[in-house]
Design a protein around this motif. Structure first.
Motif, short mmCIF file in Angstrom:
data_model
loop_
_atom_site.label_atom_id
_atom_site.label_comp_id
_atom_site.label_asym_id
_atom_site.label_seq_id
_atom_site.Cartn_x
_atom_site.Cartn_y
_atom_site.Cartn_z
N THR A 184 -4.21 130.94 23.56
CA THR A 184 -5.03 132.05 24.05
C THR A 184 -4.38 133.42 23.88
O THR A 184 -5.06 134.43 23.99
CB THR A 184 -5.36 131.86 25.53
N GLY A 185 -3.07 133.44 23.66
CA GLY A 185 -2.37 134.72 23.55
C GLY A 185 -2.10 135.36 24.90
O GLY A 185 -1.61 136.49 24.97
N SER A 186 -2.38 134.66 25.99
CA SER A 186 -2.08 135.18 27.32
C SER A 186 -0.57 135.31 27.50
O SER A 186 0.20 134.55 26.90
CB SER A 186 -2.63 134.24 28.39
N PRO A 187 -0.11 136.28 28.30
CA PRO A 187 1.33 136.43 28.52
C PRO A 187 1.97 135.18 29.09
O PRO A 187 1.57 134.69 30.14
CB PRO A 187 1.41 137.60 29.50
N ARG A 188 2.96 134.68 28.39
CA ARG A 188 3.78 133.56 28.87
C ARG A 188 5.12 134.14 29.28
O ARG A 188 5.91 134.56 28.43
CB ARG A 188 3.94 132.51 27.78
N LEU A 189 5.35 134.21 30.58
CA LEU A 189 6.54 134.87 31.09
C LEU A 189 7.81 134.12 30.69
O LEU A 189 7.85 132.89 30.66
CB LEU A 189 6.46 135.01 32.61
N THR A 190 8.83 134.89 30.40
CA THR A 190 10.11 134.31 29.98
C THR A 190 10.83 133.68 31.17
O THR A 190 10.78 134.20 32.29
CB THR A 190 11.00 135.41 29.36
N ASP A 191 11.49 132.56 30.93
CA ASP A 191 12.33 131.89 31.91
C ASP A 191 11.57 131.30 33.10
O ASP A 191 12.13 131.15 34.19
CB ASP A 191 13.43 132.82 32.43
N VAL A 192 10.31 130.94 32.91
CA VAL A 192 9.61 130.20 33.97
C VAL A 192 9.75 128.71 33.66
O VAL A 192 9.82 128.31 32.50
CB VAL A 192 8.13 130.60 34.06
N PRO A 193 9.82 127.87 34.69
CA PRO A 193 10.02 126.43 34.46
C PRO A 193 8.89 125.76 33.68
O PRO A 193 9.12 124.82 32.94
CB PRO A 193 10.11 125.86 35.88
N ALA A 194 7.65 126.24 33.84
CA ALA A 194 6.52 125.60 33.17
C ALA A 194 5.40 126.61 32.98
O ALA A 194 5.30 127.60 33.71
CB ALA A 194 6.01 124.40 33.99
N TRP A 195 4.55 126.33 31.99
CA TRP A 195 3.40 127.20 31.73
C TRP A 195 2.23 126.34 31.25
O TRP A 195 2.42 125.29 30.65
CB TRP A 195 3.74 128.28 30.68
N ILE A 196 1.01 126.81 31.55
CA ILE A 196 -0.21 126.09 31.17
C ILE A 196 -1.17 127.12 30.58
O ILE A 196 -1.59 128.05 31.28
CB ILE A 196 -0.85 125.37 32.37
N ASP A 197 -1.52 126.95 29.33
CA ASP A 197 -2.38 127.88 28.59
C ASP A 197 -3.83 127.36 28.66
O ASP A 197 -4.10 126.22 28.27
CB ASP A 197 -1.89 127.94 27.14
N CYS A 198 -4.76 128.20 29.16
CA CYS A 198 -6.11 127.71 29.48
C CYS A 198 -7.22 128.65 29.03
O CYS A 198 -7.01 129.85 28.87
CB CYS A 198 -6.26 127.53 31.00
N THR A 199 -8.40 128.07 28.86
CA THR A 199 -9.63 128.83 28.74
C THR A 199 -10.45 128.61 30.01
O THR A 199 -10.37 127.54 30.63
CB THR A 199 -10.46 128.39 27.52
N VAL A 200 -11.23 129.62 30.41
CA VAL A 200 -12.05 129.50 31.61
C VAL A 200 -13.19 128.52 31.34
O VAL A 200 -13.98 128.70 30.41
CB VAL A 200 -12.60 130.86 32.04
N GLN A 201 -13.26 127.45 32.14
CA GLN A 201 -14.28 126.42 31.98
C GLN A 201 -15.48 126.68 32.89
O GLN A 201 -16.63 126.51 32.48
CB GLN A 201 -13.67 125.05 32.30
N ALA A 202 -15.23 127.06 34.13
CA ALA A 202 -16.30 127.28 35.10
C ALA A 202 -15.77 128.11 36.25
O ALA A 202 -14.56 128.17 36.48
CB ALA A 202 -16.85 125.95 35.62
N VAL A 203 -16.69 128.75 36.95
CA VAL A 203 -16.36 129.54 38.14
C VAL A 203 -17.36 129.19 39.23
O VAL A 203 -18.57 129.19 39.00
CB VAL A 203 -16.41 131.06 37.84
#
Length: 211
Positions: free
Chosen positions: A152-171
């Motif tokens: 998605t190109g969303s900011p992935r912060l440096t030095d975080v233990p884990a990250w999850i890249d997502c698209t909005v499915q529903a609100v």
């Protein structure tokens, strides 16, 4: 989306989701012979409302320890992000996660416009980073190193233990909050950053896990 989204926009989001999974968007009306009787409806009187004090509500629920994340999204003129403790995994098949955001949030409309987000799971020692994203206004990304999440190109912060890249499915609406469901497109961990354990939030303060 959010309070700017309105009921019509939320209904459209639900219809798009139902169509994407092949579910019917309309239901056949029951025949008069099989339709259940309509319940009698009336307004709830003040003396019937639960005696719930907001301060007590926060105090009691504060005993539930949670992890802490920063939700980020790309945008113009710059990226958006906010600190979020109401994050959870939702489904394995399909891979879904969820987080809650206040309807009054000024950051959520920017994330909603992007339609994508990255969940940055914080580790012990990143309390100051969390505080920086918990405030409203200003450049929250000033001095914060980050790269682009792979899908998605969303900011992935440096030095975080884990990250999850997502698209909005529903609100979905949930009282004074919105319940955001995201479909996981990519995810990963940083073993070195995870060595110190997670950042925890409990009764209004940060803590860490001691094995």
């Amino acid at each position: 989306m959010g309070d700017m989204m309105g009921h019509a926009g939320m209904a459209a989001t639900v219809v798009r989701y139902l169509r994407s999974v092949g579910a019917p968007t309309t239901a056949a009306a029951p025949s008069p012979a099989t339709a259940p009787p309509r319940p009698a409806l009336r307004a709830v009187r003040e003396d019937e409302r639960a005696p719930l004090d907001p301060a007590e509500f926060r105090s009691v629920l504060g005993h539930f320890a949670s992890g802490v994340t920063i939700i980020t999204a790309p945008g113009e003129p710059g990226p958006a992000g906010f600190a979020c403790q109401s994050f959870a995994s939702l489904s394995l098949d399909p891979p879904l996660v969820t987080f809650m955001v206040a309807r009054t949030s000024t950051t959520w409309p920017r994330i909603a416009r992007a339609g994508v987000f990255c969940v940055n799971v914080l580790g012990a020692g990143q309390g100051d980073l969390c505080r920086g994203f918990a405030v409203s206004g200003g450049d929250k990304f000033a001095g914060v190193p980050y790269g682009a999440a792979p899908v998605t190109g969303s900011p992935r912060l440096t030095d975080v233990p884990a990250w999850i890249d997502c698209t909005v499915q529903a609100v979905h609406t949930g009282g004074d909050h919105l319940i955001v469901v995201g479909r996981v497109e990519a995810l990963g961990t940083d073993p070195a950053a995870a060595e110190n354990g997670p950042l925890l939030f409990h009764r209004g303060t940060f803590g860490h896990f001691a094995p």
